[in-house]
Scaffold this active site. Structure first.
Site, short mmCIF file in Angstrom:
data_model
loop_
_atom_site.label_atom_id
_atom_site.label_comp_id
_atom_site.label_asym_id
_atom_site.label_seq_id
_atom_site.Cartn_x
_atom_site.Cartn_y
_atom_site.Cartn_z
N HIS A 75 55.03 -4.57 -41.50
CA HIS A 75 55.76 -5.07 -42.87
C HIS A 75 54.85 -3.88 -43.70
O HIS A 75 55.24 -4.12 -44.96
CB HIS A 75 55.05 -6.42 -42.92
N GLU A 76 53.39 -4.22 -43.57
CA GLU A 76 52.23 -3.75 -44.80
C GLU A 76 52.20 -2.36 -44.49
O GLU A 76 52.14 -1.87 -45.80
CB GLU A 76 50.83 -3.75 -43.89
N HIS A 89 55.07 -1.48 -47.39
CA HIS A 89 54.09 -1.56 -48.52
C HIS A 89 53.72 -0.43 -48.41
O HIS A 89 54.23 -0.25 -50.47
CB HIS A 89 53.78 -2.90 -48.96
N GLU A 134 58.67 -8.46 -50.74
CA GLU A 134 58.57 -8.43 -49.80
C GLU A 134 59.75 -8.76 -49.02
O GLU A 134 59.46 -8.90 -47.36
CB GLU A 134 57.82 -10.41 -49.91
#
Lengths: 464, 193
Positions: free
Chosen positions: A167-168, A171, A273
């Site tokens: 997930h990070e 980003h 997100e």
């Protein structure tokens, strides 16, 4: 706001999308900042040059000088926040660079996922706190930093950690970090008067009150000027418009602008997100692991990390504590965790609710075993909180409201309620949640039998 | 300005626009192909690392289980095939062969507790399984890029331009087993722990 995940989306499309978003944000924030800029320039030009004899002869020149001062302030604030965002965020979260040979598995997971995402290795940081959270900062993938807390590494299994890191990294790969940094800078700028005011208050109550009184006077003056304009036609339109403008500007600067800034941040960041969750799914092909990780983190109910509000959207879950003032919570930077888990479950074709409940219970157990230390909430605040333990959000919204976790069900069958251990629980007989012994709790909240830290206990109703 | 001039200008403008469209499309193809090649090099790096580890693994195993000749030779052969393989499909096949041979070797090692406990062997095994995972991720990234590239040169109007400039579709790097199944099982058993 459902994330499109039906077919693999190349990271390059996300980047283009983010470029458009960035431009839009710049325009919107520019519009937001324009009125106060004009106001401050006018205001300064009056007060700074009021006693200068040349003032009434060439007001335009004065205004252009003061507007340059105002512009320079804005530019400087934005530049400092943009340029030093990484250092600020890492420092405020108490993160230090990960030493060579430390946390090998974490390092290896990042390496592997970076290969899968086609990204260069980010700088790795570790924050020594039990709160489970993670965040990325930076301007572009080549200068990105990824920070995790020790609590996160302890709480999660390998696959779950992989989901969070994916997930990070999404980003980073989507260039969300640049957009996030810009948004953080603008939110900080819009909140500048407000932050400054709170800062004064923190220095001394007197100073804060004095400034508050001054502002109230200004409002009064504005009102009076407005009334005067209504009843007696004034012959000084410049001063008059300035005073009535003051009234609006006070409300705007201290109230509207910060809220609008946070609202825009929330809209964009919530979308990013969900996209990052979807991209983490595409990268790991394992939505269940990320969903379980989110359930676990939510279960601990202590993901809060000391950081500025403007940077809240950099994290994997909202780092703001539950007791943050309402103006900081008006528009959360993250979608509700239940919604994110729901989306992940939809992508992965469903997740057994039992697993989510177990994950939430594991999170609760982690929180009980690791009460928030000196880095997190101060102990006094922790002890004074009398709120009853909420049922940890587990999975879909239904299970969050209707079915408590198995551990809690058992407690409720016994007729007890889970409470946070505080000063009030010392003279009451309680049951340790770890070993189940009924006892009077000592003042240091240590169980007499298993000497675990009893930060959550079960109230035993039979004896009083 | 008479009608003929207008028509000529119109036609010229159309040709100009068309040329620009071709140029943009062509550049898009080149960029997409470059990304695919870059993604391939990520696989290549890991494959080379893997191949370079195999000889020391074979040496280590030989020290404890020298008579398991057949399996060891198979591993060496598979490594040789991987090193000489040309093209994506051939490399994928060779890589899968090596994976299978290594799998058999590791299964065999179960019978040699001394070997299993050897530090050298454990380090090698750990490293190899890590590389295998890295290859899996690199393959995923490569296939994603190859898919996007192939799609861009095969849809209709663009396919004409791709045909003129002779853009060939990229081959996929096929995996023999489905990694997803293994993963789901793994995470479940971990979650129950």
């Amino acid at each position: 706001m459902s994330a499109p995940v039906q077919q693999p989306v190349l990271v390059y499309d996300r980047i283009d999308e983010n470029r458009r978003n960035t431009r839009l944000i710049l325009v919107i924030f520019g519009v937001l900042i324009f009125p106060p800029l004009v106001y401050v320039s006018m205001y300064l030009s009056v007060w700074v040059f009021m006693f200068h004899p040349a003032f009434f002869k060439m007001p335009l020149a004065q205004i252009s000088i003061t507007s340059m001062i105002a512009l320079a302030t804005v530019a400087l604030t934005l530049f400092v926040h943009y340029r030093y965002a990484t250092a600020f965020a890492l420092k405020r979260a108490g993160a230090s660079p990960l030493a060579e040979g430390e946390e090998e598995e974490f390092r290896r997971i990042v390496e592997n996922l970076c290969i899968g995402a086609g990204l260069p290795q980010p700088q790795l940081y570790l924050a020594d706190t039990t709160a489970p959270n993670a965040f990325t900062v930076g301007i572009d993938p080549e200068h990105a930093s990824l920070a995790v807390t020790r609590g996160l590494l302890e709480l999660l299994e390998r696959r779950e950690l992989e989901g969070v890191i994916a997930h990070e990294l999404s980003h980073i790969g989507n260039h969300d970090i640049r957009l996030s940094t810009i948004i953080a800078a603008f939110v900080a700028l819009l909140q500048l008067p407000f932050t400054f005011y709170r800062f004064l208050f923190r220095i001394s109550r007197m100073l804060g009150m004095a400034v508050l009184g001054l502002l109230a006077l200004l409002v009064l003056a504005g009102l009076l000027a407005g009334l005067e304009a209504l009843f007696f036609l004034s012959d000084d339109p410049f001063l008059l418009s300035l005073t009535s403008f003051s009234l609006f500007m006070l409300i705007y600067l201290f109230f509207l602008a910060p809220v609008i800034g946070v609202l825009i941040r929330g809209i964009i960041s919530q979308e990013r997100e969900l996209l990052a969750d979807a991209d983490a799914f595409l990268l790991t092909r394992n939505p269940q692991a990320l969903a379980l990780a989110l359930a676990k983190i939510a279960g601990t109910d202590q993901a809060n990390i000391k950081n500025s509000v403007a940077m809240a959207h950099l994290y994997i879950v909202d780092p703001l504590p539950g007791n943050a003032p309402w103006w900081d919570r008006i528009m959360p930077s993250h979608p509700p965790i239940e919604e994110r888990i729901g989306e992940l479950a939809r992508m992965g074709g469903g997740i057994p609710p039992r697993l989510l409940e177990e994950a939430a219970a594991a999170g609760l157990g982690h929180a009980a075993a690791h009460p928030v230390g000196p880095e997190g909430k101060p102990a006094a605040e922790f002890a004074s909180s009398e709120e009853q333990m909420r049922t940890p959000p587990a999975g879909s919204p239904e299970s969050c409201q209707q079915s408590p976790t198995p551990a809690q069900e058992k407690i409720m069958e016994q007729g007890g309620r889970i409470r946070k251990s505080d000063a009030g629980s010392v003279d009451r007989k309680i049951r340790c949640q770890i070993c189940g012994t009924d006892q009077y709790l000592a003042a240091d909240f240590k169980c007499t039998k298993c000497s675990a830290n009893v930060s959550y206990h079960i109230e035993v109703d039979s004896e009083k | 300005m008479n009608a003929v001039t207008i028509i000529i200008i119109g036609v010229l403008a159309l040709i100009f626009l068309f040329a620009i469209a071709v140029l943009v499309t062509y550049n898009g193809f080149v960029r997409s192909r470059l990304r695919t090649r870059e993604a391939w090099s990520a696989i290549d790096v890991q494959l080379k690392r893997r191949a370079s580890l195999v000889p020391s693994l074979v040496e280590t195993v030989k020290g404890y289980a020298g008579h398991e000749r057949e399996t060891l030779e198979e591993v060496t052969r598979a490594r040789g095939a991987l090193q000489t393989a040309n093209g994506t499909a051939e490399t994928a096949v060779a890589n899968n062969m090596l994976t299978q041979a290594l799998g058999r070797l590791f299964a065999l090692v179960e019978n040699y507790p001394q070997l299993r406990a050897s530090e050298n062997f454990m380090a090698l095994q750990k490293e190899l399984s890590d590389i295998e995972e890295k290859i899996a991720y690199a393959r995923q990234f490569y296939n994603q890029n190859a898919l996007a590239y192939n799609a861009s040169i095969q849809v209709f109007p663009q396919s004409v331009i791709a045909g003129i400039f002779n853009f060939q579709p990229a081959e996929f790097f096929a995996a023999e087993e489905s990694r997803e199944d293994v993963q789901v099982d793994f995470s479940r058993s971990e979650a129950r722990k």
